[in-house]
Scaffold this motif. Sequence first.
Motif, PDB file in Angstrom:
ATOM      1  N   SER A 121      11.807   0.093   4.551  1.00  0.00           N
ATOM      2  CA  SER A 121      10.517   0.362   3.915  1.00  0.00           C
ATOM      3  C   SER A 121      10.677   0.157   2.412  1.00  0.00           C
ATOM      4  O   SER A 121      11.768  -0.158   1.935  1.00  0.00           O
ATOM      5  CB  SER A 121      10.054   1.789   4.213  1.00  0.00           C
ATOM      6  OG  SER A 121      10.889   2.724   3.546  1.00  0.00           O
ATOM      7  N   ASN A 122       9.617   0.361   1.663  1.00  0.00           N
ATOM      8  CA  ASN A 122       9.690   0.148   0.213  1.00  0.00           C
ATOM      9  C   ASN A 122       9.744   1.461  -0.562  1.00  0.00           C
ATOM     10  O   ASN A 122       9.743   1.462  -1.784  1.00  0.00           O
ATOM     11  CB  ASN A 122       8.498  -0.686  -0.267  1.00  0.00           C
ATOM     12  CG  ASN A 122       8.749  -1.328  -1.627  1.00  0.00           C
ATOM     13  OD1 ASN A 122       9.877  -1.685  -1.957  1.00  0.00           O
ATOM     14  ND2 ASN A 122       7.699  -1.461  -2.426  1.00  0.00           N
ATOM     15  N   THR A 123       9.773   2.579   0.170  1.00  0.00           N
ATOM     16  CA  THR A 123       9.841   3.884  -0.480  1.00  0.00           C
ATOM     17  C   THR A 123      10.964   4.703   0.144  1.00  0.00           C
ATOM     18  O   THR A 123      11.230   4.611   1.344  1.00  0.00           O
ATOM     19  CB  THR A 123       8.519   4.659  -0.341  1.00  0.00           C
ATOM     20  OG1 THR A 123       8.165   4.755   1.049  1.00  0.00           O
ATOM     21  CG2 THR A 123       7.398   3.951  -1.097  1.00  0.00           C
ATOM     22  N   CYS A 139      14.980   2.894   2.329  1.00  0.00           N
ATOM     23  CA  CYS A 139      15.500   1.944   1.349  1.00  0.00           C
ATOM     24  C   CYS A 139      16.497   2.692   0.471  1.00  0.00           C
ATOM     25  O   CYS A 139      16.592   3.918   0.509  1.00  0.00           O
ATOM     26  CB  CYS A 139      14.377   1.330   0.517  1.00  0.00           C
ATOM     27  SG  CYS A 139      13.289   2.559  -0.260  1.00  0.00           S
ATOM     28  N   PHE A 175      14.999  -6.350  -1.863  1.00  0.00           N
ATOM     29  CA  PHE A 175      14.404  -5.979  -0.578  1.00  0.00           C
ATOM     30  C   PHE A 175      14.984  -4.658  -0.063  1.00  0.00           C
ATOM     31  O   PHE A 175      14.270  -3.824   0.499  1.00  0.00           O
ATOM     32  CB  PHE A 175      14.658  -7.098   0.440  1.00  0.00           C
ATOM     33  CG  PHE A 175      14.181  -6.785   1.833  1.00  0.00           C
ATOM     34  CD1 PHE A 175      12.832  -6.853   2.158  1.00  0.00           C
ATOM     35  CD2 PHE A 175      15.085  -6.418   2.824  1.00  0.00           C
ATOM     36  CE1 PHE A 175      12.394  -6.550   3.442  1.00  0.00           C
ATOM     37  CE2 PHE A 175      14.664  -6.123   4.112  1.00  0.00           C
ATOM     38  CZ  PHE A 175      13.306  -6.194   4.420  1.00  0.00           C
ATOM     39  N   CYS A 178      14.636   0.598  -3.149  1.00  0.00           N
ATOM     40  CA  CYS A 178      13.300   1.201  -3.204  1.00  0.00           C
ATOM     41  C   CYS A 178      12.502   0.716  -4.411  1.00  0.00           C
ATOM     42  O   CYS A 178      13.012   0.678  -5.531  1.00  0.00           O
ATOM     43  CB  CYS A 178      13.423   2.719  -3.270  1.00  0.00           C
ATOM     44  SG  CYS A 178      14.207   3.475  -1.829  1.00  0.00           S
ATOM     45  N   ARG A 181      10.888  -4.437  -3.818  1.00  0.00           N
ATOM     46  CA  ARG A 181      10.590  -5.528  -2.891  1.00  0.00           C
ATOM     47  C   ARG A 181       9.649  -6.549  -3.509  1.00  0.00           C
ATOM     48  O   ARG A 181       8.659  -6.200  -4.157  1.00  0.00           O
ATOM     49  CB  ARG A 181       9.976  -4.970  -1.604  1.00  0.00           C
ATOM     50  CG  ARG A 181       9.705  -6.041  -0.554  1.00  0.00           C
ATOM     51  CD  ARG A 181       9.063  -5.459   0.682  1.00  0.00           C
ATOM     52  NE  ARG A 181       9.970  -4.576   1.395  1.00  0.00           N
ATOM     53  CZ  ARG A 181       9.663  -3.985   2.540  1.00  0.00           C
ATOM     54  NH1 ARG A 181       8.466  -4.168   3.068  1.00  0.00           N
ATOM     55  NH2 ARG A 181      10.539  -3.207   3.141  1.00  0.00           N
ATOM     56  N   SER A 220       8.929  -7.166   6.268  1.00  0.00           N
ATOM     57  CA  SER A 220       8.671  -5.831   6.793  1.00  0.00           C
ATOM     58  C   SER A 220       9.067  -5.698   8.263  1.00  0.00           C
ATOM     59  O   SER A 220       9.358  -4.597   8.734  1.00  0.00           O
ATOM     60  CB  SER A 220       7.188  -5.472   6.626  1.00  0.00           C
ATOM     61  OG  SER A 220       6.363  -6.430   7.283  1.00  0.00           O
TER      62      SER A 220
END
Length: 275
Positions: A121-123, A139, A175, A178, A181, A220
């Motif tokens: 994920s990005n968080t 991440c 990627f 956190c 991305r 994703s």
Amino acid sequence: MKTTRSLTAALSILLVGLMCSVHGGSLQARTTRRSGLLYYNGGYWKPATSSGADSGLPSPKTEGAACKDVLERNGQYHWDGFYSLTSSAGKKYRAYCDTTLEGGGWTLFASKTSLSTPIISNTFSEIAAESTDNDAAGCIPSSSWSQVLFRFKKDGGKSRLIYTRSHGNADFDNFLTCGKRGRAEMFRKVGGFYSFSLHNHNRRSPAANFYTIPKLHFKSNGIAENFAWTDHWLGMWDTPDGTNKYRYSNTAAARGRKCIAGTCYSSDTIWLMYR
């Protein structure tokens, strides 16, 4: 009953004063005046109680910003398990640490149990840091990490994969980190990989330098070596791979979805860890 007590006493005597660990295929021994019944956890002899209180061994210091800090603070007295970490914002959370494999210092940041669930994920997720048995996308919360370990939970002799950032690709680094991305989907030539397993006496492959994946696909949906390539490195996608050049897969459904270094297991959880 008498025989059981005698056996336990004999084991205690045998293990008093001797702590053994296996690392990199070599056997090491350390003497200590401390007593207690120990057991082997796959990397080190550790106290028969999780706290170490009954063994006379000190409990590990459990604070740090990451598991690498915990490892450095505890010297020889450390073992795999949950530790208290502190985020960059000063918030405490619980994380699983591997303090033994390939030098230790690994912090869990994502896990994948089901076949179709994304793993990145990005968080940052505090839940992912302690989720050893469930799907938990995450991440890396720090921008100063140097390596990522891809492994299965029930490790045994299964293959593991390490990605080394200094020989890798900046887009792939972002990627995994956190809040960094870039575009939603990328194909990149990414170096910095090597694999190792107990079956191969922990000898790394390649033996020197690193392997470059010519076309690593990441978005994703997951991370995967292009399905037309070797199938010997990474396959953590949400759809199965129709090709089969994998070294081993316990089910066809696992191919391309839960694969590390060419081995695929539908029934085991994948862990992503950083240091």
